[in-house]
Scaffold this active site. Structure first.
Site, PDB file in Angstrom:
ATOM      1  N   GLU A   1       0.825  -1.211   0.000  1.00 31.57           N
ATOM      2  CA  GLU A   1       0.000   0.000   0.000  1.00 31.57           C
ATOM      3  C   GLU A   1       0.859   1.262   0.000  1.00 31.57           C
ATOM      4  O   GLU A   1       0.409   2.321  -0.429  1.00 31.57           O
ATOM      5  CB  GLU A   1      -0.950   0.000   1.196  1.00 31.57           C
ATOM      6  CG  GLU A   1      -1.982  -1.125   1.193  1.00 31.57           C
ATOM      7  CD  GLU A   1      -3.150  -0.870   0.241  1.00 31.57           C
ATOM      8  OE1 GLU A   1      -3.103   0.109  -0.539  1.00 31.57           O
ATOM      9  OE2 GLU A   1      -4.119  -1.656   0.274  1.00 31.57           O
TER      10      GLU A   1
ATOM     11  N   LYS B   1      -2.899  10.188   0.622  1.00 31.93           N
ATOM     12  CA  LYS B   1      -4.267   9.681   0.757  1.00 31.93           C
ATOM     13  C   LYS B   1      -5.197  10.757   1.302  1.00 31.93           C
ATOM     14  O   LYS B   1      -6.341  10.896   0.839  1.00 31.93           O
ATOM     15  CB  LYS B   1      -4.315   8.448   1.660  1.00 31.93           C
ATOM     16  CG  LYS B   1      -5.743   7.906   1.778  1.00 31.93           C
ATOM     17  CD  LYS B   1      -5.826   6.488   2.221  1.00 31.93           C
ATOM     18  CE  LYS B   1      -7.280   5.994   2.119  1.00 31.93           C
ATOM     19  NZ  LYS B   1      -7.433   4.598   2.566  1.00 31.93           N
TER      20      LYS B   1
ATOM     21  N   ASN C   1      -7.513   2.630  -5.456  1.00 24.40           N
ATOM     22  CA  ASN C   1      -7.768   1.195  -5.607  1.00 24.40           C
ATOM     23  C   ASN C   1      -6.873   0.552  -6.659  1.00 24.40           C
ATOM     24  O   ASN C   1      -7.174  -0.545  -7.136  1.00 24.40           O
ATOM     25  CB  ASN C   1      -9.240   0.956  -5.976  1.00 24.40           C
ATOM     26  CG  ASN C   1     -10.185   1.296  -4.838  1.00 24.40           C
ATOM     27  OD1 ASN C   1      -9.975   0.882  -3.699  1.00 24.40           O
ATOM     28  ND2 ASN C   1     -11.216   2.061  -5.135  1.00 24.40           N
TER      29      ASN C   1
ATOM     30  N   HIS D   1      -6.352  -3.179  -6.713  1.00 22.72           N
ATOM     31  CA  HIS D   1      -7.349  -3.797  -5.846  1.00 22.72           C
ATOM     32  C   HIS D   1      -8.400  -4.601  -6.607  1.00 22.72           C
ATOM     33  O   HIS D   1      -8.964  -5.538  -6.046  1.00 22.72           O
ATOM     34  CB  HIS D   1      -8.036  -2.726  -4.992  1.00 22.72           C
ATOM     35  CG  HIS D   1      -7.168  -2.184  -3.894  1.00 22.72           C
ATOM     36  ND1 HIS D   1      -5.965  -1.553  -4.145  1.00 22.72           N
ATOM     37  CD2 HIS D   1      -7.322  -2.173  -2.536  1.00 22.72           C
ATOM     38  CE1 HIS D   1      -5.425  -1.168  -2.990  1.00 22.72           C
ATOM     39  NE2 HIS D   1      -6.219  -1.541  -2.015  1.00 22.72           N
TER      40      HIS D   1
ATOM     41  N   HIS E   1      -4.258  -9.265   2.507  1.00 20.58           N
ATOM     42  CA  HIS E   1      -4.760  -8.235   1.593  1.00 20.58           C
ATOM     43  C   HIS E   1      -3.622  -7.560   0.836  1.00 20.58           C
ATOM     44  O   HIS E   1      -3.695  -7.381  -0.387  1.00 20.58           O
ATOM     45  CB  HIS E   1      -5.555  -7.196   2.384  1.00 20.58           C
ATOM     46  CG  HIS E   1      -5.999  -6.028   1.566  1.00 20.58           C
ATOM     47  ND1 HIS E   1      -6.897  -6.135   0.516  1.00 20.58           N
ATOM     48  CD2 HIS E   1      -5.659  -4.708   1.631  1.00 20.58           C
ATOM     49  CE1 HIS E   1      -7.090  -4.939  -0.035  1.00 20.58           C
ATOM     50  NE2 HIS E   1      -6.353  -4.061   0.623  1.00 20.58           N
TER      51      HIS E   1
END
Length: 374
Positions: A195, A237, A255, A258, A275
């Site tokens: 991330e 973010k 995303n 994702h 994840h």
């Protein structure tokens, strides 16, 4: 542009505050370390405090409870089973059961102490209980500090799709204690780095350059490197969320990776891959799709694949259906929240440091999946 070459667009909006707070750290256990505090909206006058933690953060829960108990009339805790496999209605109801059995009212403040799963479920519980009570995020994993704790997305999983049931609901505060990162096993650290990496291709190539130069320090849990990674990730973010809180457009770029990644998680069964592992592999697949759409060159895809691999993340997708692997991926991706009328929408790199959302022919998507899976 900033003096250091960073794009000035990616700055915190006025209603976010990102700062070092030694005072807060001392209250949370007597250690002087570096902590980032993001204040998202006014903090209410509390009556009850309810700490929700995962099974792996019980020692941290005791320190948090002891530190803030003097400020609340009552303090209660509930410890949940952790991991994506438990991010469901049954676990969520454990929070509601505890709140109701203790007679918690609308002035109750929930504290989410744990990783992304705990934060997502606690936030959803806060959004739902008595139609909304305040909550505070205290993320303890790298992934939750750089991504899931910031921005107000809360949810649980459904067997057919990830994060399909939830709400946009902002925490009143996010407290990132960097000392908690020293307890992470290597696999969890790598999952969080996925991330961190994503912010470079979608928004800040200078940050991507920095990650490449410092990936070994990040893997070694160097405090200064982790502090910069968390701070810069939160800046990017927060700026994006400040422009598009409810993901009507711009926020969708967060995303990246994702759409493919969620298909991996759902296809394998939630919890088989972390994840962040699925997102890391999903970024490789999304970059390959960007190449086939003519938006980036092969050198960019190779560069991103190499960095993801250096972060200890998988760069080849799993086979989730031996008979029709690509078809099974596509079936899951049609349930993605970005899909429109059953048409899958992908976040693609629209040139280095820029991202956009677009569709792609099923045949091309099949070719990408076949090329990128083991």
């Amino acid at each position: 542009m900033h003096a250091d070459g960073r794009d000035a667009r990616y700055r915190l909006p006025d209603d976010f505050e990102l700062r070092d707070s030694v005072r807060t750290v001392r209250q949370l256990g007597g250690r002087v370390i570096r902590t980032f505090v993001i204040t998202c909206r006014p903090e209410p006058a509390p009556a009850f405090m309810f700490a929700v933690g995962g099974e792996h953060v019980v020692p941290n829960e005791a320190a948090l409870r002891a530190a803030i108990a003097p400020h609340y009339k009552q303090v209660h805790t509930v410890v949940l089973p952790d991991g994506e496999a438990h991010k469901d209605w049954q676990t969520l109801n454990l929070i509601f059961d505890a709140l109701l059995s203790k007679g918690c009212d609308r002035k109750t403040v929930l504290f989410a102490l744990g990783g992304g799963v705990i934060g997502d479920m606690t936030g959803f519980a806060a959004a739902s209980y008595m139609r909304g009570v305040p909550f505070v995020q205290v993320p303890t994993t790298l992934l939750s500090q750089v991504d899931s704790s910031v921005g107000g997305k809360t949810a649980i999983n459904h067997p057919l799709g990830k994060n399909m049931i939830g709400a946009f609901y902002q925490p009143v505060r996010v407290v990132c204690d960097l000392n908690t990162l020293t307890t992470l096993p290597p696999r969890e650290l790598s999952a969080g780095l996925s991330e961190v990496i994503k912010y470079g291709p979608i928004a800040d190539m200078a940050f991507l350059d920095w990650i490449e130069a410092n990936i070994d320090a990040l893997m070694a849990q160097d405090p200064a490197a982790l502090a910069h990674a968390v701070k810069r990730s939160c800046e990017i973010k927060a700026w994006v969320v400040g422009q598009d809180e409810r993901e009507a457009g711009l926020r969708a770029i967060l995303n990246f990776g994702h759409t493919f990644g969620h298909a991996i998680e759902a296809g394998l069964g939630f919890g088989v891959w972390l994840h962040g592992e699925a997102v890391g592999c999903g970024m490789v697949m999304a970059a390959e799709l960007s190449l086939r759409l003519g938006k980036v060159d092969a050198a960019f895809v190779a560069r991103l694949r190499a960095l993801i691999g250096r972060a200890g993340l998988p760069v080849r997708g799993p086979v989730i259906d031996a008979a029709d692997n690509a078809g099974h991926y596509i079936e899951h991706m049609r349930l993605d929240k970005k899909a429109v009328g059953g048409d899958i929408q992908f976040v693609v790199i629209d040139g280095p440091g820029k991202a956009s959302v677009c569709g792609a022919p099923d045949a091309m998507v099949r070719d990408v999946i076949n090329a990128c899976c083991a």
